[in-house]
Design a protein around this motif. Structure first.
Motif, mmCIF file in Angstrom:
data_model
loop_
_atom_site.group_PDB
_atom_site.id
_atom_site.type_symbol
_atom_site.label_atom_id
_atom_site.label_comp_id
_atom_site.label_asym_id
_atom_site.label_seq_id
_atom_site.Cartn_x
_atom_site.Cartn_y
_atom_site.Cartn_z
ATOM 1 N N THR B 190 0.729 -1.208 0.059
ATOM 2 C CA THR B 190 0.172 0.012 -0.011
ATOM 3 C C THR B 190 0.981 1.176 0.126
ATOM 4 O OG1 THR B 190 -1.574 -1.144 1.336
ATOM 5 C CG2 THR B 190 -1.789 1.378 1.213
ATOM 6 N N LEU B 191 0.773 2.220 -0.766
ATOM 7 C CA LEU B 191 1.237 3.486 -0.853
ATOM 8 C C LEU B 191 0.438 4.476 -0.303
ATOM 9 C CD1 LEU B 191 3.353 5.534 -2.020
ATOM 10 C CD2 LEU B 191 2.016 5.465 -4.209
ATOM 11 N N LEU B 192 1.132 5.231 0.728
ATOM 12 C CA LEU B 192 0.583 6.385 1.369
ATOM 13 C C LEU B 192 1.309 7.660 0.744
ATOM 14 C CD1 LEU B 192 0.249 5.110 4.951
ATOM 15 C CD2 LEU B 192 -1.293 4.709 3.176
ATOM 16 N N LEU B 193 0.390 8.882 0.537
ATOM 17 C CA LEU B 193 1.036 9.931 0.090
ATOM 18 C C LEU B 193 0.204 11.119 0.775
ATOM 19 C CD1 LEU B 193 -0.180 11.400 -2.594
ATOM 20 C CD2 LEU B 193 0.764 9.299 -3.629
ATOM 21 N N LEU B 194 0.873 11.944 1.025
ATOM 22 C CA LEU B 194 0.112 13.370 1.307
ATOM 23 C C LEU B 194 -0.130 14.297 0.089
ATOM 24 C CD1 LEU B 194 2.261 14.019 4.605
ATOM 25 C CD2 LEU B 194 -0.240 13.239 4.529
ATOM 26 N N ASP B 195 -1.332 14.744 -0.015
ATOM 27 C CA ASP B 195 -1.705 15.467 -1.156
ATOM 28 C C ASP B 195 -2.215 16.769 -0.456
ATOM 29 O OD1 ASP B 195 -1.990 16.624 -3.477
ATOM 30 O OD2 ASP B 195 -3.496 15.289 -4.258
ATOM 31 N N ALA B 197 -4.143 18.664 1.812
ATOM 32 C CA ALA B 197 -4.792 18.262 3.672
ATOM 33 C C ALA B 197 -5.357 17.102 3.273
ATOM 34 C CB ALA B 197 -5.871 19.390 3.785
ATOM 35 N N GLU B 198 -4.935 16.178 2.402
ATOM 36 C CA GLU B 198 -5.526 14.885 1.977
ATOM 37 C C GLU B 198 -4.613 13.813 2.173
ATOM 38 O OE1 GLU B 198 -9.836 14.966 -0.367
ATOM 39 O OE2 GLU B 198 -7.693 15.095 -1.632
ATOM 40 N N LEU B 199 -4.697 12.611 2.798
ATOM 41 C CA LEU B 199 -4.047 11.459 2.547
ATOM 42 C C LEU B 199 -4.378 10.320 1.741
ATOM 43 C CD1 LEU B 199 -1.729 9.730 4.256
ATOM 44 C CD2 LEU B 199 -3.625 8.611 5.287
ATOM 45 N N VAL B 200 -3.618 10.410 0.705
ATOM 46 C CA VAL B 200 -3.920 9.044 -0.593
ATOM 47 C C VAL B 200 -3.569 8.101 -0.245
ATOM 48 C CG1 VAL B 200 -3.818 8.887 -2.815
ATOM 49 C CG2 VAL B 200 -4.111 11.205 -1.989
ATOM 50 N N VAL B 201 -4.490 7.137 -0.167
ATOM 51 C CA VAL B 201 -4.089 5.488 0.182
ATOM 52 C C VAL B 201 -4.258 4.959 -1.165
ATOM 53 C CG1 VAL B 201 -4.598 3.480 1.397
ATOM 54 C CG2 VAL B 201 -4.805 5.492 2.623
ATOM 55 N N ARG B 202 -3.250 4.301 -1.722
ATOM 56 C CA ARG B 202 -3.331 3.580 -2.952
ATOM 57 C C ARG B 202 -2.881 2.069 -2.843
ATOM 58 N NH1 ARG B 202 0.018 2.751 -7.771
ATOM 59 N NH2 ARG B 202 -1.068 3.127 -9.582
ATOM 60 N N GLY B 203 -4.059 1.357 -2.976
ATOM 61 C CA GLY B 203 -3.726 0.008 -2.751
ATOM 62 C C GLY B 203 -3.054 -0.838 -3.622
ATOM 63 N N GLY B 204 -2.681 -2.058 -3.604
ATOM 64 C CA GLY B 204 -2.041 -2.894 -4.639
ATOM 65 C C GLY B 204 -2.819 -2.936 -5.925
ATOM 66 N N ASP B 205 -4.321 -2.678 -5.894
ATOM 67 C CA ASP B 205 -5.050 -2.718 -7.150
ATOM 68 C C ASP B 205 -4.997 -1.232 -7.612
ATOM 69 O OD1 ASP B 205 -6.617 -1.368 -5.244
ATOM 70 O OD2 ASP B 205 -8.245 -2.503 -5.455
ATOM 71 N N ILE B 211 -8.389 10.626 2.016
ATOM 72 C CA ILE B 211 -8.919 10.707 3.633
ATOM 73 C C ILE B 211 -8.510 12.085 3.703
ATOM 74 C CG2 ILE B 211 -8.626 9.989 6.003
ATOM 75 C CD1 ILE B 211 -7.505 7.322 4.664
ATOM 76 N N PRO B 212 -9.421 12.812 4.076
ATOM 77 C CA PRO B 212 -9.096 14.314 4.688
ATOM 78 C C PRO B 212 -8.597 14.435 6.192
ATOM 79 C CG PRO B 212 -11.684 13.842 4.849
ATOM 80 C CD PRO B 212 -10.914 12.913 4.126
ATOM 81 N N LEU B 213 -7.380 15.237 5.999
ATOM 82 C CA LEU B 213 -6.614 15.372 7.433
ATOM 83 C C LEU B 213 -7.412 16.588 8.215
ATOM 84 C CD1 LEU B 213 -3.276 14.536 6.218
ATOM 85 C CD2 LEU B 213 -4.588 12.982 7.304
ATOM 86 N N PRO B 214 -7.233 16.567 9.377
ATOM 87 C CA PRO B 214 -7.788 17.504 10.242
ATOM 88 C C PRO B 214 -6.699 18.805 10.178
ATOM 89 C CG PRO B 214 -7.073 15.750 11.675
ATOM 90 C CD PRO B 214 -7.125 15.350 10.192
ATOM 91 N N PHE B 215 -5.545 18.339 10.236
ATOM 92 C CA PHE B 215 -4.380 19.326 9.904
ATOM 93 C C PHE B 215 -3.457 19.053 8.885
ATOM 94 C CE2 PHE B 215 -5.059 17.871 14.322
ATOM 95 C CZ PHE B 215 -5.733 19.291 14.784
ATOM 96 N N GLU B 226 0.043 -1.432 12.408
ATOM 97 C CA GLU B 226 -1.079 -1.132 11.856
ATOM 98 C C GLU B 226 -1.001 0.542 11.652
ATOM 99 O OE1 GLU B 226 -3.966 -2.460 14.656
ATOM 100 O OE2 GLU B 226 -4.783 -3.836 12.893
ATOM 101 N N TRP B 227 0.022 1.326 12.186
ATOM 102 C CA TRP B 227 -0.109 2.531 12.590
ATOM 103 C C TRP B 227 1.042 3.327 11.648
ATOM 104 C CZ3 TRP B 227 -3.851 4.718 15.677
ATOM 105 C CH2 TRP B 227 -4.670 3.540 16.494
ATOM 106 N N VAL B 228 0.546 4.471 11.161
ATOM 107 C CA VAL B 228 1.538 5.480 10.760
ATOM 108 C C VAL B 228 1.188 6.799 11.177
ATOM 109 C CG1 VAL B 228 1.958 6.690 8.317
ATOM 110 C CG2 VAL B 228 1.188 4.186 8.429
ATOM 111 N N ALA B 229 2.299 7.562 11.625
ATOM 112 C CA ALA B 229 2.522 8.717 12.318
ATOM 113 C C ALA B 229 2.284 9.692 11.031
ATOM 114 C CB ALA B 229 3.755 9.202 12.894
ATOM 115 N N VAL B 230 1.352 10.497 10.962
ATOM 116 C CA VAL B 230 1.378 11.653 9.922
ATOM 117 C C VAL B 230 1.628 12.933 10.470
ATOM 118 C CG1 VAL B 230 -0.352 12.797 8.259
ATOM 119 C CG2 VAL B 230 -0.717 10.258 8.839
ATOM 120 N N GLY B 231 2.827 13.220 10.271
ATOM 121 C CA GLY B 231 3.316 14.664 10.584
ATOM 122 C C GLY B 231 3.738 14.864 12.107
ATOM 123 N N ARG B 232 3.757 13.394 12.504
ATOM 124 C CA ARG B 232 3.852 13.492 14.154
ATOM 125 C C ARG B 232 2.957 13.972 15.050
ATOM 126 N NH1 ARG B 232 9.984 15.668 13.783
ATOM 127 N NH2 ARG B 232 10.967 13.814 12.601
#
Lengths: 457, 253
Positions: B190-195, B197-205, B211-215, B226-232
């Motif tokens: 799975t690829l995660l990237l920040l775009d 104010a959104e987090l983009v989750v790109r699966g294997g397919d 996912i909108p981020l509050p910050f 299971e966890w990823v730190a987003v901007g600490r």
């Protein structure tokens, strides 16, 4: 014109029994006896004549009588009688003259059995009065009029009267007030230049409307006579703050938000403090470190209030987030703003075990079940594991019950992390473990039972 | 740890379950002062513990292990923060990758252009073609078939590149995002990237979830299994059921 003309003439002696009367001028004494000229002033203004009574003798002398009689003359700060003046010592007092009218004025000053005639002159001049509770009071030039204490942002006006007591018409061309910021306004109610006929007066208002807190003063100049205007401004009180918790009922295991609302838009800017306290409702529990505000992290956060705002700000935001932890009890939010201290209580009810994460895996020849969650009542009593085959049929011997009460009690007694736990159960299997395809787990505490979904190996 | 007497009969065999209790550990994160701290608790009930390690140049946590790059060393820590191994390492930052299950898998030292892999509990260098990896690598992950995946960031966007660990050559690549952005590869691909104010989750397919981020956030770091730190500031949990976003407690100086 002479009012209360002198009717007493005594020997030109400045010795009053053993006491010698002198007028103090520029720090030096001038013997006072017979007829004494106190000078000239403008109508409405004040002459303060300071006298000194010396006892040059070798024995104490007693002052029994001290009085002044005459229109416009008063004793200011007289001593309490009888007064004994020790040999070589002295006492002092002041005779004040002030008249709303012009003319020649006289009075008798009596000291024990001796009397001195005082006289003075008041020139015609505009006389300033200020409206007070008991009527208008003369304001002498150089004196101060107090406006009291006023909240910043509000205003207080006082009425003044300017009167011509003289025999001829008087003209007023200049009336100014020095500004202190934008705190003073006026005069309102008159237009310059103006003329006042004899005995005529005009009413006007001066307003103190402070823009900042602190002491304020201004000088009112009427022609060439100055009057001090003094006042103090205080910040208005903050409105009552109230903690407003986010929608829904608070429960353990949440990240929640709150706002601090004000009963009305604040009339001042400032800052306050929000404190979070926790009282555990579980025997043996003393605190829960996860219960805290998140940013800034801790149990106390500060907030700011802007003028005109009805909601407090936590940094750039109007809300602050907090965690409710994993222990049943009561959260107490206390908001302090100015004089206000407002508490809000939020109960965290005991609830069944919350399983946050459940995993099943094969470990060597056995099976492993990992359950992570919290028990906010810290009363876990048992777990039940039901293993299933590929057809989702329970595997013999059926549900396996595990008494966990003692183990969990020991764990919570030593844990400093509240009611959270991670439990790992390994089931050695003798035989073909691959025939076991899934497991269902449940945990029971004093409140109820929680089941996991079916966990596949 | 304690033993409980429970029997599981399977194929006529009696067994015993062996539960153990302990504090739940989610993983670890690097704070603003470059200290590695454990993250304890459960979702929405986070507690950031006292620092395990200071002077951290780069770090990644799988929940079971932590890989820590110091100025001249590479550390492998267990889930309690205790050191398991230490190696000399070239100066500069590092990128890490874990295998599914949380074992350490790859480390890339961009300044030295050196790639290492863990195999059989040992760390060994991997020879890669000179232009297969470079300073533009922003994320790496192991892939099936003795391969690795890398995210390359350039002016024309983010590129996903497959590299053979056997030959060190690039097998294929595709553009996955039109702009440069912070990115992270999960062990499952799975690829995660920040775009913005959104987090983009790109699966294997290749399907994308936004996912909108509050910050707004500027970095993605592996925090735990299971966890990823987003901007600490935020903790993202990726599960089959979906993504959950929580706020992490702020860490003081």
């Amino acid at each position: 014109m002479i009012r209360r003309a002198g009717w007493l003439l005594l020997a030109p002696c400045c010795v009053l029994a053993q006491l010698q009367l002198a007028l103090v001028e520029a720090g030096s004494e001038r013997p006072a006896a017979g007829l004494l000229d106190l000078g000239t002033t403008d109508a409405g203004d004040v002459i303060d004549a300071r006298f000194r009574l010396r006892n040059p003798g070798s024995a104490p002398a007693t002052l029994r009588v001290l009085s002044v009689a005459g229109s416009g003359f008063t004793l200011s700060g007289p001593p309490i009688l009888p007064l004994t003046v020790a040999a070589g010592h002295w006492t002092s007092f002041t005779v004040r003259f002030q008249s709303a009218t012009y003319g020649l004025f006289a009075a008798s000053l009596t000291v024990n059995t001796e009397t001195v005639l005082l006289y003075t002159r008041a020139r015609p001049a505009l006389v300033l009065y200020v409206d007070e509770a008991r009527g208008f009071r003369i304001v002498p030039a150089g004196s101060a009029v107090g406006f009291g204490s006023v909240e910043r942002g509000s205003a207080l006006s006082r009425r003044f009267r300017l009167e011509n007591p003289g025999p001829t018409t008087m003209r007023l061309a200049n009336m100014t007030m020095t500004m202190n910021g934008a705190s003073w306004r006026g005069p309102a109610g008159l237009e310059l230049p103006l003329t006042l006929a004899p005995q005529e007066s005009v009413i006007f208002e001066l307003t103190f409307a402070p823009q900042f807190a602190g002491p304020h003063q201004s000088i009112l100049t009427v022609e060439n006579r100055n009057y001090w205007l003094v006042a103090a401004a205080v910040e208005p009180p903050f409105p009552r703050p109230q903690v407003v918790l986010g929608p829904g009922t608070l429960a353990s295991g949440q990240q929640a938000r709150l706002t601090v609302r004000l009963a009305s838009p604040s009339r001042r800017a400032g800052s306050g403090q929000l404190r979070l306290q926790f009282t555990p409702g579980v025997p043996g529990a003393w605190d829960d470190p996860a219960i805290r505000f998140l940013s800034p992290a801790g149990r106390v956060v500060t907030f700011t209030v802007e003028e005109g705002a009805d909601t407090a700000r936590f940094g750039e935001r109007e809300e602050v987030e907090f965690q409710t932890g994993s222990t049943a009890g009561t959260l107490a939010f206390t908001v302090a703003l100015g004089e206000h201290v407002e508490p809000v209580l939020a109960p965290l009810a005991p609830r069944p075990v919350v399983i946050d994460s459940a995993q099943a895996s094969r470990a060597g020849g056995g099976l492993e079940v990992r359950l992570t969650g919290f028990d906010n009542s810290r009363s876990v009593s048992q777990a039940v594991f039901t293993f299933l085959d590929a057809g989702d049929r329970p595997v013999e011997p059926g549900p396996i019950r595990v008494d966990l009460a003692a183990e969990f009690r020991r764990y919570f007694e030593t844990s400093t992390l509240g009611g959270v736990f991670a439990m790992r159960a390994v089931f050695p299997v003798t035989g073909d473990a691959s025939r076991i395809a899934a497991v269902e787990a449940e945990m029971t505490n004093s409140i109820g039972t929680t089941r996991t979904e079916r966990l596949r190996f | 740890m304690f033993r409980l007497v429970a029997s599981l009969l399977l194929c006529a065999a009696a067994t015993a379950a062996q539960p153990s209790l302990g504090p739940p550990s989610l993983g670890c994160l690097r704070d603003e002062q470059n200290r590695l701290r454990p993250v304890l608790g459960v979702a929405a009930n986070f507690m950031v513990g006292e620092p395990w390690q200071a002077g951290v140049v780069a770090a990644a946590c799988s929940g079971r292990f932590a890989l820590v790059k110091l100025s001249g060393a590479l550390l492998l820590l267990d889930e309690s923060g205790l050191p398991l191994a230490r190696w000399d390492a070239p100066a500069g930052p590092a990128l890490f990758a874990f295998a599914a299950g949380g074992d350490p898998s790859l480390v890339w030292f961009p300044r030295a252009a050196a790639l290492y892999r863990w195999r059989g509990g040992l760390i060994e260098p991997v020879a890669v073609q000179a232009d297969a990896l470079g300073p533009d690598v922003t994320a790496i992950a192991p892939a099936a078939g003795d391969r690795m995946m890398a995210i390359m960031s350039g002016p024309d966007g983010l590129w996903l590149r497959s590299i053979s660990l056997a030959t060190g050559q690039v097998e294929w690549e595709e553009r996955v995002h039109p702009r440069a952005a912070p990115a992270l590869l999960r062990p499952d691909g799975t690829l995660l990237l920040l775009d913005n104010a959104e987090l983009v989750v790109r699966g294997g397919d290749s399907a994308e979830r936004r996912i909108p981020l509050p910050f707004p956030a500027s970095a993605l770091e592996p925090l735990g299994e299971e966890w990823v730190a987003v901007g600490r500031v935020l903790a993202l949990r990726l599960r089959d059921q979906g993504a959950e976003i929580y706020r992490l407690p702020e860490v003081g100086p």
